[in-house]
Design an enzyme around this catalytic site. Structure first.
Site, PDB file in Angstrom:
ATOM      1  N   ASP A 192       5.505 -11.373  -1.870  1.00  0.00           N
ATOM      2  CA  ASP A 192       6.332 -11.313  -3.073  1.00  0.00           C
ATOM      3  C   ASP A 192       7.712 -11.929  -2.857  1.00  0.00           C
ATOM      4  O   ASP A 192       8.185 -12.720  -3.685  1.00  0.00           O
ATOM      5  CB  ASP A 192       6.470  -9.857  -3.527  1.00  0.00           C
ATOM      6  CG  ASP A 192       7.430  -9.689  -4.688  1.00  0.00           C
ATOM      7  OD1 ASP A 192       6.999  -9.881  -5.837  1.00  0.00           O
ATOM      8  OD2 ASP A 192       8.608  -9.387  -4.442  1.00  0.00           O
ATOM      9  N   ALA A 243       6.907 -10.506  -8.632  1.00  0.00           N
ATOM     10  CA  ALA A 243       5.953 -11.617  -8.599  1.00  0.00           C
ATOM     11  C   ALA A 243       4.544 -11.097  -8.363  1.00  0.00           C
ATOM     12  O   ALA A 243       3.583 -11.539  -8.998  1.00  0.00           O
ATOM     13  CB  ALA A 243       6.350 -12.628  -7.526  1.00  0.00           C
ATOM     14  N   ASP A 244       4.404 -10.159  -7.439  1.00  0.00           N
ATOM     15  CA  ASP A 244       3.110  -9.526  -7.192  1.00  0.00           C
ATOM     16  C   ASP A 244       2.568  -8.866  -8.451  1.00  0.00           C
ATOM     17  O   ASP A 244       1.405  -9.045  -8.829  1.00  0.00           O
ATOM     18  CB  ASP A 244       3.263  -8.450  -6.110  1.00  0.00           C
ATOM     19  CG  ASP A 244       2.700  -8.881  -4.768  1.00  0.00           C
ATOM     20  OD1 ASP A 244       1.736  -9.663  -4.752  1.00  0.00           O
ATOM     21  OD2 ASP A 244       3.223  -8.442  -3.741  1.00  0.00           O
ATOM     22  N   LEU A 245       3.408  -8.064  -9.088  1.00  0.00           N
ATOM     23  CA  LEU A 245       2.961  -7.271 -10.229  1.00  0.00           C
ATOM     24  C   LEU A 245       2.593  -8.152 -11.417  1.00  0.00           C
ATOM     25  O   LEU A 245       1.569  -7.934 -12.073  1.00  0.00           O
ATOM     26  CB  LEU A 245       4.048  -6.271 -10.620  1.00  0.00           C
ATOM     27  CG  LEU A 245       4.344  -5.192  -9.574  1.00  0.00           C
ATOM     28  CD1 LEU A 245       5.587  -4.394  -9.969  1.00  0.00           C
ATOM     29  CD2 LEU A 245       3.156  -4.250  -9.398  1.00  0.00           C
ATOM     30  N   GLY A 281      -0.590  -9.871 -10.969  1.00  0.00           N
ATOM     31  CA  GLY A 281      -1.672  -8.973 -11.329  1.00  0.00           C
ATOM     32  C   GLY A 281      -1.892  -8.895 -12.821  1.00  0.00           C
ATOM     33  O   GLY A 281      -3.040  -8.876 -13.303  1.00  0.00           O
TER      34      GLY A 281
END
Length: 404
Positions: free
Chosen positions: A139, A167-169, A172
């Site tokens: 991230d 960024a990760d979330l 997703g």
């Protein structure tokens, strides 16, 4: 009760954040999500604390409403069982390094031949192709390379990332949106497809204001603290006991703002008439505003601005957020059962449906809790299941978590 994705079967080969967060959304929407984990420890989040009754608190929340099957995909038996699992699945979501699934013989082309209707979602740091594809990506690297860290923090301060793994979330979320969109496309074509989402492009996709500025003027954005990129006042201001966020950028809210705080003299200043002009004069405007706000508490500032219809809010820490009266009245938080942790407090879904509500089932499952049951559903015989377990290609939890 019917849920939006009732009848949709999802297989997850995920770890840490992007794929598990995508499938959490799909599970909340009612899809049956089968989380495939390595028998040796499972998803790495299981080892991340804090722990309750020996189990990861973050894992129990990120992986709610899912079933767990422990399979060694590097073994011939485990990969064969996985193919049986995917043969009648609707969606597969994975976030291994690009090429890892293909090297296992489980890439999109391999599984599309087995199941032409399969929607195959791949989440990665940089995307499935391009010069960066083979690099590891987390991230913070996506926030850095994607520009977020160039505009986050205080002017002339050290680089700062967004406080949550944004960024990760969002990768997703894009993965989940891509999955349901590809399912809709499948109703028209009968064919599944490969959906490629990345942390980098998810991070760059936020740059709406920054792109508008750069492509219009050639000027790159920079850190502005809590201030807006082009209008003012739209930021946090000091009070006598803390901070308050304000947004008075329309003529009506600017007038209400000045009236609420006894700053009507500012309305007579021609140079403050336009929100964009006020932004350029923030160095003098904000001190003038804080001369008034620091004479009042945060609660008093919020009350005064509320009375005049001016957007505002206090800055809450998470101990306040998780006990917020508004969120509690809307029943945003809820408890999911876990066989060893007991009730596990959950964050609610941000999606509210009037007719097909999101699911509120069990907390994240024990590793391999559903291995035997899922393998039976895939048509494996008791002898085949016993062989998988005996050879270590599969594993089961000693105290399975009942699936909803």
């Amino acid at each position: 009760m019917t849920t939006p994705l009732s009848g949709i079967r999802v297989v997850e080969v995920g770890a840490f954040m992007a794929a598990p967060f995508a499938t959490m959304q799909l599970a909340d929407l009612g899809a049956t999500v089968i989380k495939v984990e390595n028998p040796d420890g499972g998803d790495g989040v299981r080892a991340i604390g804090p722990f309750t009754a020996g189990h990861s608190s973050p894992f129990a929340r990120l992986n709610r409403n899912k079933r767990s099957i422990a399979l060694d995909l590097k073994s011939e038996l485990g990969a064969a069982a996985f193919r049986r699992l995917v043969a009648d699945a609707d969606v597969l979501v994975e976030n291994l390094r690009p090429g890892a699934m293909r090297r296992l013989g489980l890439g999109f082309d391999d599984l599309h031949e087995l199941n032409p209707g399969l929607v195959y979602v791949s989440a990665s740091g940089w995307g499935q192709d391009g010069p960066l594809a083979d690099k590891p990506g987390l991230d913070i690297m996506a926030q850095a390379r994607g520009g977020l860290m160039s505009v986050t923090g205080m002017p002339d301060g050290d680089p700062v990332k967004v406080g949550v793994p944004i960024a990760d979330l969002v990768c997703g979320l894009y993965g989940a949106l891509g999955a349901v969109s590809a399912l809709q496309a499948r109703t028209l074509t009968g064919q599944g497809q490969h959906v490629d989402v990345s942390l980098l492009e998810s991070a760059v996709s936020f740059a709406i204001w920054e792109a508008g500025k750069y492509f219009a003027t050639g000027e790159a954005g920079r850190p502005l603290g809590s201030a807006h990129q082009s209008t003012a006042p739209y930021q946090a201001v000091r009070t006598s006991d803390g901070w308050c966020t304000v947004g008075a950028v329309t003529p009506k809210t600017w007038q209400g703002f000045c009236a609420a705080l006894g700053l009507t003299a500012l309305l007579e200043e021609e140079r403050y008439a336009d929100a964009h002009d006020r932004h350029g004069l923030r160095h003098e405007l904000i001190p003038a505003i804080e001369a008034a706000t620091t004479l009042r508490t945060t609660a008093e500032v919020v009350a005064a601005l509320d009375e005049h219809g001016v957007p505002c809010a206090p800055i809450s820490d998470y101990s306040q957020v998780f006990n917020d009266e508004h969120l509690n009245q809307r029943r945003f938080f809820w408890d999911a059962e876990h066989p060893e942790m007991g009730p596990v407090r959950q964050l609610g879904s941000a999606m509210r449906f009037s007719e097909t509500p999101t699911r509120r089932g069990p907390a994240g499952p024990l590793l391999g809790a559903d291995t035997v049951e899922v393998l039976r559903e895939c048509g494996l015989t008791e002898q085949e299941i016993d062989r998988l377990l005996a050879e270590g290609a599969a594993a089961q939890s000693p105290t399975p978590l009942e699936s909803s």
